[in-house]
Design an enzyme around this catalytic site. Sequence first.
Site, PDB file in Angstrom:
ATOM      1  CB  SER A  15     -60.324   5.958-155.995  1.00  0.00           C
ATOM      2  OG  SER A  15     -60.743   5.360-155.004  1.00  0.00           O
ATOM      3  CE  LYS A  66     -61.320  -4.970-159.019  1.00  0.00           C
ATOM      4  NZ  LYS A  66     -62.995  -4.812-159.081  1.00  0.00           N
ATOM      5  CG  ASN A  87     -62.442  -6.274-154.120  1.00  0.00           C
ATOM      6  OD1 ASN A  87     -62.210  -7.174-153.183  1.00  0.00           O
ATOM      7  ND2 ASN A  87     -63.660  -5.773-154.712  1.00  0.00           N
ATOM      8  CB  ALA A 129     -69.274 -13.340-167.923  1.00  0.00           C
ATOM      9  NE  ARG A 153     -68.467  -7.561-176.119  1.00  0.00           N
ATOM     10  CZ  ARG A 153     -67.849  -6.668-175.948  1.00  0.00           C
ATOM     11  NH1 ARG A 153     -68.006  -5.602-176.944  1.00  0.00           N
ATOM     12  NH2 ARG A 153     -66.687  -6.372-174.962  1.00  0.00           N
TER      13      ARG A 153
HETATM   14  P1  NAP Z   1     -64.780  -6.107-166.742  1.00  0.00           P
HETATM   15  O1  NAP Z   1     -64.077  -6.993-166.151  1.00  0.00           O
HETATM   16  O2  NAP Z   1     -63.791  -5.244-167.819  1.00  0.00           O
HETATM   17  O3  NAP Z   1     -66.059  -6.696-167.563  1.00  0.00           O
HETATM   18  C1  NAP Z   1     -66.838  -5.823-168.265  1.00  0.00           C
HETATM   19  C2  NAP Z   1     -68.049  -6.572-168.844  1.00  0.00           C
HETATM   20  O4  NAP Z   1     -68.758  -5.570-169.394  1.00  0.00           O
HETATM   21  C3  NAP Z   1     -67.861  -7.854-169.424  1.00  0.00           C
HETATM   22  O5  NAP Z   1     -69.055  -8.821-169.230  1.00  0.00           O
HETATM   23  C4  NAP Z   1     -67.842  -7.287-171.015  1.00  0.00           C
HETATM   24  O6  NAP Z   1     -68.351  -8.487-171.966  1.00  0.00           O
HETATM   25  C5  NAP Z   1     -68.797  -6.321-171.048  1.00  0.00           C
HETATM   26  N1  NAP Z   1     -68.914  -5.125-172.153  1.00  0.00           N
HETATM   27  C6  NAP Z   1     -68.087  -4.374-172.201  1.00  0.00           C
HETATM   28  N2  NAP Z   1     -68.265  -3.571-173.230  1.00  0.00           N
HETATM   29  C7  NAP Z   1     -69.222  -4.185-173.827  1.00  0.00           C
HETATM   30  C8  NAP Z   1     -70.076  -3.990-174.971  1.00  0.00           C
HETATM   31  N3  NAP Z   1     -69.604  -3.017-175.735  1.00  0.00           N
HETATM   32  N4  NAP Z   1     -71.155  -4.552-175.546  1.00  0.00           N
HETATM   33  C9  NAP Z   1     -71.431  -5.735-174.553  1.00  0.00           C
HETATM   34  N5  NAP Z   1     -70.771  -5.959-173.628  1.00  0.00           N
HETATM   35  C10 NAP Z   1     -69.655  -5.122-173.148  1.00  0.00           C
HETATM   36  O7  NAP Z   1     -65.187  -5.036-165.782  1.00  0.00           O
HETATM   37  P2  NAP Z   1     -65.374  -4.949-164.173  1.00  0.00           P
HETATM   38  O8  NAP Z   1     -64.536  -4.876-163.306  1.00  0.00           O
HETATM   39  O9  NAP Z   1     -66.437  -6.225-164.004  1.00  0.00           O
HETATM   40  O10 NAP Z   1     -66.646  -3.768-163.989  1.00  0.00           O
HETATM   41  C11 NAP Z   1     -67.778  -3.760-165.002  1.00  0.00           C
HETATM   42  C12 NAP Z   1     -68.724  -2.345-164.260  1.00  0.00           C
HETATM   43  O11 NAP Z   1     -68.907  -2.829-162.875  1.00  0.00           O
HETATM   44  C13 NAP Z   1     -67.747  -1.079-164.488  1.00  0.00           C
HETATM   45  O12 NAP Z   1     -68.741  -0.070-164.917  1.00  0.00           O
HETATM   46  C14 NAP Z   1     -67.434  -0.898-162.907  1.00  0.00           C
HETATM   47  O13 NAP Z   1     -67.039   0.343-162.796  1.00  0.00           O
HETATM   48  C15 NAP Z   1     -68.507  -1.708-162.142  1.00  0.00           C
HETATM   49  N6  NAP Z   1     -68.185  -1.892-160.727  1.00  0.00           N
HETATM   50  C16 NAP Z   1     -69.005  -1.357-159.741  1.00  0.00           C
HETATM   51  C17 NAP Z   1     -68.556  -1.781-158.553  1.00  0.00           C
HETATM   52  C18 NAP Z   1     -69.288  -1.043-157.339  1.00  0.00           C
HETATM   53  O14 NAP Z   1     -68.667  -1.180-156.213  1.00  0.00           O
HETATM   54  N7  NAP Z   1     -70.284  -0.562-157.604  1.00  0.00           N
HETATM   55  C19 NAP Z   1     -67.598  -2.685-158.528  1.00  0.00           C
HETATM   56  C20 NAP Z   1     -66.912  -3.274-159.394  1.00  0.00           C
HETATM   57  C21 NAP Z   1     -67.293  -2.864-160.582  1.00  0.00           C
HETATM   58  P3  NAP Z   1     -67.409  -9.279-172.702  1.00  0.00           P
HETATM   59  O15 NAP Z   1     -66.955 -10.309-171.719  1.00  0.00           O
HETATM   60  O16 NAP Z   1     -67.882  -9.787-173.775  1.00  0.00           O
HETATM   61  O17 NAP Z   1     -65.860  -8.463-172.976  1.00  0.00           O
END
Ligand code: NAP
Length: 278
Positions: A15, A66, A87, A129, A153
Amino acid sequence: MIELFGVMGNPIKHSLSPLIQNEAYELNNINAFFQPFQVESKNLEEAVKGMKALGIKGFMVTVPFKAAIIPYLDELSPGAEKIRAVNVVQLIDGKYVGYNFDGEAWLKALKEDMKIDSLKNQNVLLLGAGGAAQSIYYTLAQEGNVNVDISNRTMEKAEALVELSENKKRTQVISLKKAESQQEKYDVIVQTTSIGMWPKTEHSPIKLSNLKKGAFVSDIIYNPGETEILRQAKNNGAKVQNGMKMLASQNVLCIEKWTGHKVDSNRMLQTLKEALNN
Ligand code: NAP
């Protein structure tokens, strides 16, 4: 007395929040220290009770807690209640209140970089999503005047997201294939999946080759600073943004909520860039 704040997650050692929060405290004469807390899932309840017993006034929450933390909090903000994910936590009158700043931080960062006050009547494509997408969609739906299509997806997860909006007519759930084929429709594309994240940096959820003139593409991933989808967007003449500003905005919002101090997000952004480039 020095105040203690922190971030709870597992793993937590990567982090960047401790770095940018502690620097902001120092630069703004805030008498506080920010500590990463690595917690085992089986100890989550005890950890939250312990934080309260120690009088910790605020902490961030990250993967995998979360949603899991919700039963151990006293109250939720309306947004966190709706999306069932927290968060940021703040101690208010002896109660731990849970918030979700992902959406607010993203929208603030987007408006800053697009140099606009409102997304009124713009067409937005939300890719993903998952947890972050939920908060971003909820925030966009609260704006009330934006058209947001969701593509993921797993279509069922995208369909469930639409329930977060009062104005469902402004959203269509579409396949990734359809999103790719009608990309020229969108003023803003926001990429929230984990596709393209380090170390699998060569992938993107859709291929960008036919963007609308003047389109803006935002990827919330910050490592790498330029994901494959942002590279394609730039090659197509779009303006782009990565997730660093969103991360900085989250931390700025936390500090303001916990301490009342408004700190400089540009300085945080600079520190993040330096840390990620090393
Ligand atoms: P999450 O809840 O695990 O959601 C992951 C998403 O990615 C879902 O929509 C999932 O689709 C999709 N996905 C993962 N692997 C895939 C694949 N091989 N093909 C197609 N779709 C795929 O994760 P999250 O917490 O939302 O975080 C997502 C990203 O945002 C991470 O990289 C995280 O580091 C980043 N993030 C950044 C910030 C920031 O402050 N900049 C804050 C939060 C998160 P399915 O629903 O089909 O599984």
